[in-house]
Structure formats: structure tokens, C-alpha cells
Design an enzyme around this catalytic site. Structure first.
Site, mmCIF file in Angstrom:
data_model
loop_
_atom_site.group_PDB
_atom_site.id
_atom_site.type_symbol
_atom_site.label_atom_id
_atom_site.label_comp_id
_atom_site.label_asym_id
_atom_site.label_seq_id
_atom_site.Cartn_x
_atom_site.Cartn_y
_atom_site.Cartn_z
ATOM 1 N N HIS A 19 0.818 -1.216 0.000
ATOM 2 C CA HIS A 19 0.000 0.000 0.000
ATOM 3 C C HIS A 19 0.853 1.268 0.000
ATOM 4 O O HIS A 19 0.439 2.286 -0.544
ATOM 5 C CB HIS A 19 -1.003 -0.049 1.164
ATOM 6 C CG HIS A 19 -2.013 -1.162 1.009
ATOM 7 N ND1 HIS A 19 -2.573 -1.836 2.061
ATOM 8 C CD2 HIS A 19 -2.531 -1.748 -0.118
ATOM 9 C CE1 HIS A 19 -3.408 -2.765 1.599
ATOM 10 N NE2 HIS A 19 -3.394 -2.738 0.288
ATOM 11 N N HIS A 42 -7.465 -7.845 -8.142
ATOM 12 C CA HIS A 42 -7.856 -8.771 -7.070
ATOM 13 C C HIS A 42 -8.167 -7.881 -5.879
ATOM 14 O O HIS A 42 -7.317 -7.664 -5.012
ATOM 15 C CB HIS A 42 -6.723 -9.735 -6.736
ATOM 16 C CG HIS A 42 -6.287 -10.612 -7.873
ATOM 17 N ND1 HIS A 42 -5.548 -10.147 -8.923
ATOM 18 C CD2 HIS A 42 -6.500 -11.936 -8.114
ATOM 19 C CE1 HIS A 42 -5.310 -11.154 -9.763
ATOM 20 N NE2 HIS A 42 -5.877 -12.247 -9.298
ATOM 21 N N SER A 100 -6.797 -2.133 -0.867
ATOM 22 C CA SER A 100 -6.266 -1.308 -1.957
ATOM 23 C C SER A 100 -7.332 -0.472 -2.690
ATOM 24 O O SER A 100 -7.072 0.702 -2.987
ATOM 25 C CB SER A 100 -5.470 -2.168 -2.943
ATOM 26 O OG SER A 100 -6.204 -3.314 -3.323
ATOM 27 N N GLU A 118 -13.204 -8.741 -8.529
ATOM 28 C CA GLU A 118 -13.060 -9.587 -7.331
ATOM 29 C C GLU A 118 -13.976 -10.787 -7.512
ATOM 30 O O GLU A 118 -15.149 -10.641 -7.806
ATOM 31 C CB GLU A 118 -13.425 -8.786 -6.074
ATOM 32 C CG GLU A 118 -13.590 -9.598 -4.809
ATOM 33 C CD GLU A 118 -12.377 -10.461 -4.442
ATOM 34 O OE1 GLU A 118 -11.250 -9.955 -4.426
ATOM 35 O OE2 GLU A 118 -12.578 -11.672 -4.183
ATOM 36 N N ASP A 143 -13.270 -12.775 -13.124
ATOM 37 C CA ASP A 143 -11.856 -13.131 -13.036
ATOM 38 C C ASP A 143 -10.972 -11.949 -13.459
ATOM 39 O O ASP A 143 -11.298 -11.221 -14.407
ATOM 40 C CB ASP A 143 -11.609 -14.335 -13.956
ATOM 41 C CG ASP A 143 -10.137 -14.596 -14.150
ATOM 42 O OD1 ASP A 143 -9.481 -15.005 -13.186
ATOM 43 O OD2 ASP A 143 -9.626 -14.348 -15.269
ATOM 44 N N ASP A 164 -2.711 -8.200 -7.577
ATOM 45 C CA ASP A 164 -2.422 -8.687 -6.222
ATOM 46 C C ASP A 164 -3.123 -10.025 -5.960
ATOM 47 O O ASP A 164 -4.045 -10.108 -5.146
ATOM 48 C CB ASP A 164 -2.907 -7.597 -5.235
ATOM 49 C CG ASP A 164 -2.635 -7.957 -3.789
ATOM 50 O OD1 ASP A 164 -1.761 -8.797 -3.529
ATOM 51 O OD2 ASP A 164 -3.322 -7.390 -2.913
HETATM 52 C C1 LIG Z 1 -4.494 -10.593 -1.680
HETATM 53 S S1 LIG Z 1 -6.229 -10.420 -1.782
HETATM 54 C C2 LIG Z 1 -6.450 -8.803 -2.370
HETATM 55 C C3 LIG Z 1 -6.158 -7.707 -1.410
HETATM 56 C C4 LIG Z 1 -6.347 -6.320 -1.953
HETATM 57 N N1 LIG Z 1 -5.700 -6.145 -3.239
HETATM 58 C C5 LIG Z 1 -5.776 -5.307 -0.984
HETATM 59 O O1 LIG Z 1 -4.595 -4.937 -1.106
HETATM 60 O O2 LIG Z 1 -6.524 -4.855 -0.106
HETATM 61 C C6 LIG Z 1 -6.595 -11.378 -3.211
HETATM 62 C C7 LIG Z 1 -8.069 -11.362 -3.627
HETATM 63 O O3 LIG Z 1 -8.175 -11.949 -4.923
HETATM 64 C C8 LIG Z 1 -9.416 -12.622 -5.029
HETATM 65 N N2 LIG Z 1 -9.274 -13.542 -6.170
HETATM 66 C C9 LIG Z 1 -8.726 -14.778 -6.200
HETATM 67 N N3 LIG Z 1 -8.663 -15.234 -7.458
HETATM 68 C C10 LIG Z 1 -9.167 -14.247 -8.258
HETATM 69 C C11 LIG Z 1 -9.329 -14.102 -9.668
HETATM 70 N N4 LIG Z 1 -8.957 -15.069 -10.515
HETATM 71 N N5 LIG Z 1 -9.845 -12.959 -10.137
HETATM 72 C C12 LIG Z 1 -10.232 -11.965 -9.289
HETATM 73 N N6 LIG Z 1 -10.108 -12.043 -7.949
HETATM 74 C C13 LIG Z 1 -9.573 -13.162 -7.435
HETATM 75 C C14 LIG Z 1 -9.579 -13.255 -3.669
HETATM 76 O O4 LIG Z 1 -10.933 -13.548 -3.415
HETATM 77 C C15 LIG Z 1 -9.006 -12.177 -2.746
HETATM 78 O O5 LIG Z 1 -10.030 -11.338 -2.254
#
Ligand SMILES: C[S@@+](CC[C@H](N)C(=O)[O-])C[C@H]1O[C@@H](n2cnc3c(N)ncnc32)[C@H](O)[C@@H]1O
Length: 279
Positions: A19, A42, A100, A118, A143, A164
């Protein structure tokens, strides 16, 4: 299949590094009046209670944001980052940590675009509900890499893409490299910030090499290791690979991370900032 929940990890040392990098990049992009687009692949749930059962169970935030909460920073980026978290905790008690997309929303102006994807069926509605009133906002339950095809390039030229993934599956590393190439073809002017965990050194070096080998120019690596490497026994550090970084980023983060290192306070911690591919 989707077992990862960021609510267990919000505010940990890896979130601090990620961040801070996000804030430094957005702060630079926001110096110009022209609108920009922030795209979060993500996105997570957007806002996390540090008193939740999940956060309390791992207590990872105690090794991250808690250690900085009462610190008076010299670095401008660290000041800005802590200022955003203070906006969410006006009573001086640290109860909430922003994800984020929330950090971006706090920084963006009315004319800027916010896009996010998400997949998680519980986190998606939590995320979406926070931005219903915001103009120029598109949040999709899809996705990340399908989102690149559907949502890039945005209507404006400048911006940041934050990538991420949870890296629960080994294939996520390859998927990211392919997805990045697709996104870069569509939007080459953007800055891309890719988060990665340091768990197994050889695996992460192979991943970085794969990104370098895409031939995409202008790549900066930022890495913060709280502990010495162990081969596969948990996350000891994390990093950001930034494509098209602002020219100020390396200096800004050198100052911020030297203070973070001092405050997180472990004797063996270290950080590195290095240009991997030139312009
Ligand atoms: C590390 S967390 C994200 C944290 C966020 N970026 C933050 O910094 O606050 C990863 C997220 O990706 C989501 N996720 C997993 N596979 C995904 C995909 N193929 N496409 C989109 N989101 C996905 C998960 O549900 C999870 O909420």
C-alpha cells in the site's frame, strides 16, 4: 476453490509495503489535472475490521500497521499512507484497515476512474456496496484476467493497474505473466504494480525472471524482507514489481522503507530497490 480471505491478513507487513507503493504511485499520478484510471485486479473486500474474528485469529496486523500507528514519519509517502488510515480511525484507536480499492478511492478525485474485479462471493458484495455512490466506478464479480479483456484500455490514458493475487495455486504465477502481457498490449502507458510473496526464494526469482523475459521495458523491483529466507516455511517478506514506475518512486520508497524497517524493528530485516529493466 476460493479459500483465501484477505480479512485474515489485512494490515500485515506485506500490506504495508504494497500500500505504500500504491500510495506513492497514485500520489505522483495525481499531480497532473488530467483524469486517471485505477484498475484493481484482485480487489478484496475493501475495508477490514481489525477486531474481526479473522484478524484476531492471525493477529498479523500487530507485526505491520500497529507498529507504525503512533510513529511520526519524516517520509512524505509514509505520512500520506498513515494519514489515509487515520481518516478511517478518527478516534486515534486503530480499528479499521483499508484495502487497496479503498485507499485508491480515498485518494482519487471526482474526475478519476476506479475499476476493480473480485471473484469471491462474500467479498464482492462487501466491496461493491462501498462504492455505489461514486461516479466513474466499475466493480465486477469476474476473473482478474477476463477483466483485462473486458475493461482495458480505459477511457483515459494515464493510470495504475494493481495486480495482487492470492497465489494459492502454482498456476497463478503463469496466469499473471500471460495476463500482464495481454493488459500491457491494451494499455502500454499505464503503470503496473505486481505484488509477490517471498516464501521460496528460487520460485520467486523464477517468477521475476519470467516477467523480465516478457521484454516489457522499465521495470523496478521493490522488496522488503522482515526475516531471512526460509525455503518454503511461510512468508518472510514481500515485494512489488513495478512497470513504468514514476521516476520519483525509487527515492520515495527508499526513504519510506528505511523508516518502516526501523519501526518494524527486527534485526535481520532488509529491503532492496533495484531497476531490473531500463527504459
Ligand atoms: C491478496 S487479496 C487482495 C487484497 C487487496 N488487493 C488489498 O490490497 O486490499 C486477493 C483477492 O483476490 C481474489 N481472487 C482470487 N482469485 C481471483 C481471480 N482469478 N480474479 C479476481 N479475484 C480473485 C480473492 O478472493 C481475494 O479477495
Amino acid at each position: 476453490m476460493l479459500s483465501y480471505r484477505h480479512s485474515y491478513h489485512a494490515g500485515n507487513h506485506a500490506d504495508v509495503v504494497k500500500h505504500l507503493t500504491q500510495v506513492a504511485i497514485l500520489d505522483y499520478l495525481l499531480k497532473k489535472d488530467k483524469p486517471l484510471c485505477y484498475h484493481d485486479t484482485h480487489a478484496g473486500a475493501g475495508l477490514y475490521s481489525l477486531q474481526s474474528e479473522h484478524a484476531q485469529k492471525t493477529a498479523e496486523y500487530l507485526e505491520g500497521i500497529t507498529k507504525l500507528w503512533h510513529y511520526q514519519p519524516k517520509s512524505a509517502v509514509l505520512q500520506k499512507y498513515l494519514g489515509l488510515i487515520k481518516q478511517l480511525n478518527p478516534d486515534d484507536e486503530l480499528n479499521f484497515y483499508p484495502g487497496s480499492p479503498k485507499i485508491a478511492a480515498l485518494m482519487l478525485r471526482q474526475q478519476d476512474y476506479l475499476q476493480a474485479t473480485e471473484l469471491h462471493p462474500t467479498d464482492f458484495p462487501l466491496l461493491k456496496s462501498q462504492f455505489v455512490k461514486r461516479r466513474y466506478t466499475r466493480i465486477e464479480n469476474t476473473d482478474a484476467y477476463a477483466g483485462f479483456k473486458a475493461m482495458l484500455p480505459p477511457l483515459v490514458k494515464r493510470g495504475l493497474v494493481l495486480i495482487d493475487p492470492p497465489y494459492e495455486l502454482k498456476t497463478e504465477y503463469q496466469d499473471l505473466v500471460a495476463g500482464l502481457q495481454e493488459a500491457y498490449k491494451r494499455w502500454p502507458q499505464a503503470t503496473y504494480a505486481i505484488w509477490y510473496p517471498v516464501i521460496e526464494r528460487s520460485a520467486i526469482e523464477a517468477f521475476i525472471t519470467a516477467i523480465v523475459n516478457t521484454g516489457i521495458k522499465n521495470q523496478l523491483r521493490i522488496e522488503f524482507n522482515l526475516h531471512p529466507d526460509t525455503e518454503g516455511h511461510g512468508m518472510t517478506g514481500s515485494g512489488m514489481l513495478v512497470i513504468n514506475p514514476p521516476y520519483t518512486l525509487a527515492d520515495d520508497l527508499t526513504q519510506a522503507l528505511s523508516e518502516v524497517q526501523q519501526e518494524l524493528g527486527l534485526a535481520n530485516s532488509h529491503y532492496q530497490i533495484s531497476q531490473l529493466v531500463g527504459e
